[in-house]
Design an enzyme around this catalytic site. Structure first.
Site, short mmCIF file in Angstrom:
data_model
loop_
_atom_site.label_atom_id
_atom_site.label_comp_id
_atom_site.label_asym_id
_atom_site.label_seq_id
_atom_site.Cartn_x
_atom_site.Cartn_y
_atom_site.Cartn_z
N ASN A 46 0.93 -1.22 -0.12
CA ASN A 46 -0.05 0.21 0.03
C ASN A 46 0.79 1.20 -0.09
OD1 ASN A 46 -2.31 -1.53 0.03
ND2 ASN A 46 -2.95 -1.04 2.11
N ARG A 376 -9.30 -5.24 -14.67
CA ARG A 376 -8.12 -6.08 -14.13
C ARG A 376 -8.41 -7.70 -14.07
NH1 ARG A 376 -4.87 -2.32 -11.73
NH2 ARG A 376 -6.01 -0.75 -10.78
N ARG A 406 -4.20 1.06 -13.89
CA ARG A 406 -2.83 1.31 -13.21
C ARG A 406 -2.18 -0.14 -12.81
NH1 ARG A 406 -3.68 5.30 -9.36
NH2 ARG A 406 -3.31 7.10 -11.13
N HIS A 436 -14.28 1.55 -16.33
CA HIS A 436 -14.27 0.83 -14.87
C HIS A 436 -15.64 0.09 -14.57
CE1 HIS A 436 -13.84 0.78 -10.40
NE2 HIS A 436 -12.61 0.43 -10.95
N TYR A 469 -11.48 -10.77 -2.27
CA TYR A 469 -12.19 -9.76 -2.03
C TYR A 469 -13.69 -10.12 -1.92
CZ TYR A 469 -8.28 -7.13 -4.51
OH TYR A 469 -7.11 -6.62 -4.82
N ARG A 565 -14.49 1.50 3.47
CA ARG A 565 -13.31 0.67 3.86
C ARG A 565 -12.18 1.58 3.97
NH1 ARG A 565 -11.37 -2.03 -0.77
NH2 ARG A 565 -9.74 -0.43 -1.01
N HIS A 593 -14.83 -4.82 -0.79
CA HIS A 593 -14.67 -4.23 -1.99
C HIS A 593 -15.97 -3.93 -2.71
CE1 HIS A 593 -13.45 -3.94 -6.36
NE2 HIS A 593 -12.33 -3.37 -5.79
#
Length: 685
Positions: A46, A376, A406, A436, A469, A565, A593
């Site tokens: 992170n 992703r 990213r 997205h 997740y 979160r 998530h």
């Protein structure tokens, strides 16, 4: 007299609080030791991303002379100072926790050893490993007048080496060289066990290289060898409108990322002053350099903790995802969806249902078209192979691949090329917008008509992260959702006038406005004396207009529960502004998530699944999706999950008006929402 609190919490300071909560999981003695090690790894990963993106952006603003305050009241320079201070404290706490976890693991027979403590047999074994495996891939890089300072790759581990030539006068400047610790090799080297010992012992790869550093510099004597690590600016700067080929432009930017400006240096405690001075001068860094009392880059602990066989008592209990019961009862998923909608809850339910849905569609002769967004994707994706098979079988397959995801750009480029080669129509999205939204559309011919089947998710189409997740997926053949899905793909892939959505809210065109309308409706209910409530679960909340709208609703008497979160810029519990708003964050075994929105609507609850957090980028610079859940039984399932989250008194932390978090008070029986969900499948009741 106390000054009134500012209306907003700074985004980056809020993120630091989030990573602090992750660190608390590593510090929690109730978590198994190897899981605590994994949380330490997550803290490091992170921080890497935060430094390479957020801190890099602040650094760019300062270099450009930007001094304007953001909407939370911070200038770039003022924010930089606070973040450096908090990061330094966090890293100290992280390594204090690391030493505590290592002591615990040592008691269980798992330890990293000092090479000098090994016996002769063990020493010979690791020396043999060095000469056979490590030495051939090492490259010493001298730094002098003829050999300039080498390009250092971001987030790679290096050794800074100071040397004296034989017979060199002691007053002469030492020679300087750099050796990269090869990332293609495992960071931890297994030490053969002692006779009759059941212990698992390791040495670090950098320690092994340091032991043999003289083999790389014949005729020179090492004075000092110390590890260090560089983090560079990793943000891509794309001129999408001027790019003739977006894929090629992104490939160029990925290569340019190697030369991103240095943002942070981590170096081992006790580094020789001369080596440290050289790094400061060459990398032009002063205040973002961290002395580390322990191994650099603890992200290796993720692989380490997962690689040890036979230590299941030091891990969370293994959980096998269940295959969704609705699909288990029939071999024909389409027949099931003609009768009912199906909601899947990952990781408690298997992502294989999504893979099977696409695979069945690929092989079904009545399926005419498949359309899908990919943001992703895992390294070995069954979905990509199924889409390729469908195209090769003559079906119309359209895939919107987001090349700008990213740190996944290279993988997505590879998938895009593979899909194009198979005959899929691959679209890279719209200029200036990231795609997205998570949506999959299957068009099938049935009895002289066409029927649309849709899957909408809150998470990525990635079977690996679906095990880690918490996310929801909705399978439906509802005609209104199907019509909106077709219109959405038409807008992304072609020219289309703005569509009047029947069910969806879509960013950047109208999602924010739709959410505002739903909030205003709750305000109207409150004004008329009816119960008014909003519950929203998401990853981050930082959009100023959205926060102001929630403040308005709170002041109107709407009860608001937010489960956020990560970053939350809203300041709850402030009299006269947000006293009706409660914010909690849950950090536990699985990464929370899912994005779920509930609007009470005078007792007629409306429930939505979404791909979007309430951040500026999601509401204004991305293609995002908000999808209603029409089936009453599925709405009840989602409300069960939400209520379970709100009752969590073990892993939930509540956001205080100060911007800090505290654990929710333990009243009554302990309730850990993720463990209850795993044990009793409560959402299906």
């Amino acid at each position: 007299m106390n000054r009134p609190l500012p209306p907003y919490v700074n985004r980056d300071l809020s993120w630091m609080e989030f990573n602090r909560r992750v660190l608390e999981e590593a510090q929690d003695a109730d978590n198994p030791l190897l899981e605590r090690a994994k949380f330490l790894a997550i803290v490091s990963s992170n921080l890497d991303e935060f430094m390479s993106v957020r801190m890099a952006g602040i650094q760019d603003q300062m270099k450009a002379g930007y001094t304007k305050k953001d909407f939370t009241g911070y200038t770039p320079a003022g924010l930089w100072k606070r973040l450096i201070k908090r990061t330094g404290q966090m890293v100290q706490d992280q390594y204090r926790t690391f030493r505590e976890v290592m002591r615990g693991l040592a008691k269980e027979g798992i330890s990293f050893r000092n090479i000098n403590e090994l016996n002769a047999t063990q020493t010979k074994a690791i020396d043999d490993y060095f000469y056979e495996i490590v030495f051939p891939v090492l490259t010493p890089m001298a730094v002098d007048q003829s050999r300039p300072f080498p390009l250092l790759h971001t987030k790679e581990l290096y050794l800074a080496v100071l040397l004296n030539q034989q017979d060199q006068p002691p007053e002469d400047e030492p020679f300087f060289a750099i050796v990269q610790v090869p990332s293609i090799l495992q960071r931890f080297v297994v030490v053969p066990g002692r006779t009759n010992s059941k212990k698992s012992e390791f040495v670090l790869l950098e320690d092994l290289i340091e032991r043999h550093i003289d083999t790389l510099f014949n005729g020179y004597a090492p004075i000092a060898v110390h590890p260090f690590r560089l983090t560079r600016n990793a943000d891509l700067t794309l001129n999408e409108e001027g790019a003739e080929d977006l894929l090629e432009e992104i490939e160029k930017e990925i290569r340019r990322r190697r030369w991103g400006m240095p943002v942070r240096v981590e170096y081992a405690k006790g580094m020789h002053p001369r080596a440290l001075q050289l790094l400061r001068e060459e990398l032009e860094l002063s205040d973002n350099m961290f002395e580390i009392d322990g191994p650099l880059d603890l992200s290796f602990l993720m692989r380490f903790a997962g690689s040890l066989p036979g230590y299941d008592t030091l891990r969370f209990e293994r959980m096998e995802p269940a295959y969704p019961s609705e699909f288990e009862q029939s071999d024909d998923m389409f027949a099931v969806l003609r009768q009912q909608d199906v909601l899947t809850y990952h990781p408690y339910e298997s992502f294989e249902a999504v893979n099977d849905f696409v695979t069945d569609a690929a092989h079904d002769p009545d399926v005419l078209a498949i359309k899908m967004t990919l943001y992703r994707v895992s390294g070995q994706s069954a979905l990509v192979q199924a889409l390729a098979n469908a195209a090769e079988d003559g079906k119309q397959v359209t895939v919107v691949v987001e090349l700008k995801a990213r740190f996944d750009e290279e993988r997505n480029i590879a998938w895009a090329r593979q899909l194009e080669k198979a005959g899929c129509h691959v679209v890279y999205g719209l200029v200036g917008l990231k795609t997205h939204a998570k949506i999959l559309l299957v068009v099938r011919r049935e009895q002289q008509m066409l029927r649309r089947y849709v899957h909408v998710g809150t998470g990525n189409y990635n079977d690996n992260t679906a095990k880690l997740y918490t996310d929801f997926g909705l399978f439906t053949s509802h005609p209104v959702i199907g019509a909106d899905a077709s219109a959405l793909f038409n807008e992304i892939t072609g020219y289309s006038s703005p569509y009047e959505w029947k069910a969806f809210g879509v960013a950047p065109t109208d999602l924010k406005e739709k959410l505002f309308e739903l909030i205003d409706r709750e305000k109207a209910h409150a004004a008329e004396g009816r119960p008014a409530r909003i519950i929203a679960k998401m990853n981050s909340l930082s959009h100023q207009e959205m926060i102001d709208k929630l403040y308005e609703a709170s002041q109107a008497g709407v009860r608001i529960d937010l489960i956020v979160r990560g970053v939350c810029c809203l300041r709850p519990g402030v009299p006269g502004r947000s006293e009706n708003i409660r914010v909690i964050s849950i950090v536990d075994r699985f990464l929370e998530h899912s994005r779920i929105m509930v609007f009470h609507n005078g007792g007629e609850d409306e429930v939505y699944l979404s791909s979007a957090d309430w951040m500026t980028r999601n509401l204004t610079r991305r293609i995002e999706l908000l999808c209603p859940v029409f089936d009453p039984s599925l709405r009840r399932m989602l409300l069960n999950v939400i209520e379970l989250n709100l009752k969590d008194n073990v892993k939930a932390r509540e956001l205080l008006p100060s911007g800090q978090y505290e654990r929710t008070p333990l009243t009554g029986e302990p309730l850990r929402s993720q463990f209850v969900a795993k044990r009793i499948r409560v959402w299906k009741r």
